[in-house]
Design a protein around this motif. Structure first.
Motif, PDB file in Angstrom:
ATOM      1  N   ALA B 130       0.869  -1.177   0.000  1.00  0.00           N
ATOM      2  CA  ALA B 130       0.000   0.000   0.000  1.00  0.00           C
ATOM      3  C   ALA B 130       0.901   1.221   0.000  1.00  0.00           C
ATOM      4  N   ASP B 131       0.339   2.389  -0.328  1.00  0.00           N
ATOM      5  CA  ASP B 131       1.149   3.599  -0.229  1.00  0.00           C
ATOM      6  C   ASP B 131       1.344   3.945   1.250  1.00  0.00           C
ATOM      7  N   THR B 132       2.318   4.807   1.529  1.00  0.00           N
ATOM      8  CA  THR B 132       2.696   5.117   2.913  1.00  0.00           C
ATOM      9  C   THR B 132       1.497   5.481   3.787  1.00  0.00           C
ATOM     10  N   ASP B 133       0.593   6.269   3.218  1.00  0.00           N
ATOM     11  CA  ASP B 133      -0.541   6.761   4.006  1.00  0.00           C
ATOM     12  C   ASP B 133      -1.756   5.845   3.915  1.00  0.00           C
ATOM     13  N   ARG B 134      -1.651   4.784   3.107  1.00  0.00           N
ATOM     14  CA  ARG B 134      -2.757   3.840   2.888  1.00  0.00           C
ATOM     15  C   ARG B 134      -4.020   4.569   2.433  1.00  0.00           C
ATOM     16  N   MET B 135      -3.836   5.544   1.576  1.00  0.00           N
ATOM     17  CA  MET B 135      -5.010   6.299   1.128  1.00  0.00           C
ATOM     18  C   MET B 135      -5.212   6.206  -0.368  1.00  0.00           C
ATOM     19  N   ILE B 136      -4.141   5.903  -1.109  1.00  0.00           N
ATOM     20  CA  ILE B 136      -4.235   6.002  -2.563  1.00  0.00           C
ATOM     21  C   ILE B 136      -4.397   4.630  -3.199  1.00  0.00           C
ATOM     22  N   GLU B 138      -4.200   0.324  -2.193  1.00  0.00           N
ATOM     23  CA  GLU B 138      -4.037  -0.669  -1.137  1.00  0.00           C
ATOM     24  C   GLU B 138      -4.267  -2.062  -1.687  1.00  0.00           C
ATOM     25  N   SER B 151       5.533  -1.769   4.633  1.00  0.00           N
ATOM     26  CA  SER B 151       6.758  -1.188   4.099  1.00  0.00           C
ATOM     27  C   SER B 151       7.676  -2.282   3.544  1.00  0.00           C
TER      28      SER B 151
END
Lengths: 145, 233
Positions: B130-136, B138, B151
Motif C-alpha cells: 500500500a502507499d505510505t498513508d494507505r489512502m491512494i 491498497e 513497508s
C-alpha cells in the motif's frame, strides 16, 4: 572604514541567517500543507470506501484545500531546503520544472473535480483522478523513511 | 541452390507450443506491461493496477497447473534439467555445438521458472502493499498489517520489479541471440506454435494439451487466487 567592515559583516551574517531561516520556514510550511492534505484526505478516502457517509461539502472543502496548497507548494522547495528532517527526494531539484508541473496539475484537477462532483457517483468517478497526482508525486519525489 | 530454397520453404513444420501455452505466454506479457504502464502513468486509476496484479497471479497459478497436465513442451518434467546438464548445455552453446530443442532448452527452461517466480513475487507482494498513508492504493491484504510489514511488502514489490526487468532483458537477449546468431526463429514459433522439423533433442513434435483441461486449470487458478485472498482477508 572599520565601521563599514563591521556593517558588511553584520549584513552578511544577517543575510545568511535570514536565508537559513527561510529554508527552515519553507520546509516547515510545506510539511504543514502536505500534512494538512493527508489529514483532510483521510475522511474523504473513508467515503470512497463506503466506510463513511458521503458529504459533498467536506469533499469540496478538501478539494479547495488541495487547490490552495498546490498554488503555494512550488515556492516552498527553495534550493537551500534540500536537507533537514525531510522526505523530499534530491530528484526534486534536478527536475524542478516537472515537479512543479505536478502541483499545477493537482490545482487544475482539484478545481475541475470540484466543479464535476455533484453527488456520490460523480465523486467516485472524479476523486481518484485527483488522488492520482498524490501518487505520481510520492512515487517519484518522496523518499520513504 | 534453388532446390535448397524450395525444400527449406516447404520444410515440414511440427507443433512446438500448443494454443493454451501460447495464449498464456502473451497474456502474461500483456498483463505485466499493463501493470507497469498503469502504475507509471495511470495514477488516477489505481484499480486497474490492482486488477492487473490479480490477473498475473491467476496466470502464474494457471501456468503451474498447466506445467503438470498441459502440452508436452509446457510440462516442467519435460523441460527442467538438472543443474549439471544445464551448465553442460551452456558450455556447449558457447562452443557452438549445442543440441537443439523443440521446447525450452535447459537454460530457457530455468528462465521460464525465474520469470514465473518473479511474476509470482510481484503479485503476492502487491497483495500486502500500500502507499505510505494507505489512502491512494491498497492491496487487499494490507489493511490488517502493521506499517512495517506494509513497508516490507513495498520494498519486496519494488526490488522484485527491478529483478524482473533484468530477467526480461536477459530473456529478450537470449531470444535475439538464438534468432540472429543461431537462425532459429523462436518468437514466430511462440506466435504460430510451429517450428521446422529437425533432429530435436527433446522430442520430434509436441503433443498438445487438452482444451478442456486448460479451461479447468484456468478455473482452478481463479478459485485458488480468489479463494486464497478471501480466506486470508
Amino acid at each position: 572604514m572599520k565601521t563599514l567592515q563591521i556593517l558588511a559583516l553584520v549584513g552578511l551574517t544577517a543575510g545568511v541567517s535570514v536565508g537559513a531561516a527561510f529554508a527552515a520556514d519553507a520546509l516547515g510550511e510545506r510539511q504543514t500543507i502536505l500534512k494538512g492534505f493527508g489529514d483532510e484526505t483521510r475522511p474523504v478516502v473513508a467515503m470512497m470506501k463506503g466506510e463513511a457517509p458521503f458529504d459533498l461539502a467536506k469533499v469540496k472543502a478538501t478539494l479547495a484545500t488541495y487547490a490552495e496548497g498546490a498554488a503555494k507548494l512550488p515556492g516552498l522547495f527553495p534550493d537551500n531546503s534540500r536537507t533537514g528532517k525531510t522526505e523530499a527526494s534530491p530528484k526534486i531539484w534536478d527536475e524542478k520544472t516537472k515537479f512543479d508541473g505536478i502541483f499545477a496539475k493537482l490545482k487544475t484537477d482539484s478545481e475541475t473535480a470540484s466543479a464535476a462532483i455533484t453527488d456520490q457517483a460523480s465523486f467516485k468517478a472524479n476523486f481518484p483522478k485527483v488522488l492520482g497526482n498524490c501518487k505520481a508525486c510520492h512515487d517519484d519525489y518522496r523518499v520513504k523513511k | 541452390m534453388t532446390d535448397a530454397t524450395v525444400s527449406s520453404s516447404a520444410a515440414p513444420q511440427v507443433l512446438a507450443w500448443d494454443g493454451p501455452t501460447r495464449l498464456f505466454k502473451w497474456a502474461l506479457v500483456a498483463t505485466v506491461v499493463s501493470a507497469w504502464v498503469s502504475n507509471k502513468y495511470g495514477a488516477g486509476n489505481v484499480a486497474w493496477h490492482v486488477w492487473n496484479g490479480y490477473a498475473v497471479l491467476v496466470l502464474v497459478v494457471f501456468r503451474l497447473l498447466w506445467g503438470l497436465v498441459g502440452g508436452s513442451t509446457a510440462r516442467f518434467a519435460g523441460f527442467l534439467r538438472a543443474p549439471l546438464a544445464t551448465i553442460r548445455y551452456g558450455l556447449d552453446l558457447l562452443r557452438g555445438r549445442e543440441a537443439h530443442y523443440l521446447g525450452h532448452n535447459p537454460l530457457g527452461g530455468w528462465m521460464v521458472m525465474v520469470l514465473l517466480g518473479l511474476a509470482a513475487v510481484m503479485g503476492l507482494s502487491g497483495l500486502f502493499n500500500a502507499d505510505t498513508d494507505r489512502m491512494i492504493i491498497e492491496g487487499p491484504l494490507s489493511a490488517k498489517l502493521s506499517d512495517a510489514a506494509v513497508s516490507l511488502a513495498h520494498r519486496i514489490h519494488h526490488q522484485a520489479f527491478d529483478l524482473l526487468l533484468i530477467a526480461i532483458v536477459l530473456h529478450l537477449a537470449a531470444v535475439a541471440f538464438h534468432s540472429v546468431v543461431k537462425k532459429e526463429r523462436l518468437a514466430p514459433a511462440m506466435v504460430t506454435g510451429r517450428k521446422p522439423a529437425r533432429d530435436y533433442a527433446d522430442m520430434a513434435a509436441a503433443t498438445p494439451g487438452s482444451i478442456g483441461l486448460a479451461i479447468g486449470c484456468l478455473v482452478a487458478a481463479g478459485l485458488i487466487v480468489w479463494g486464497g485472498i478471501w480466506i486470508a482477508r
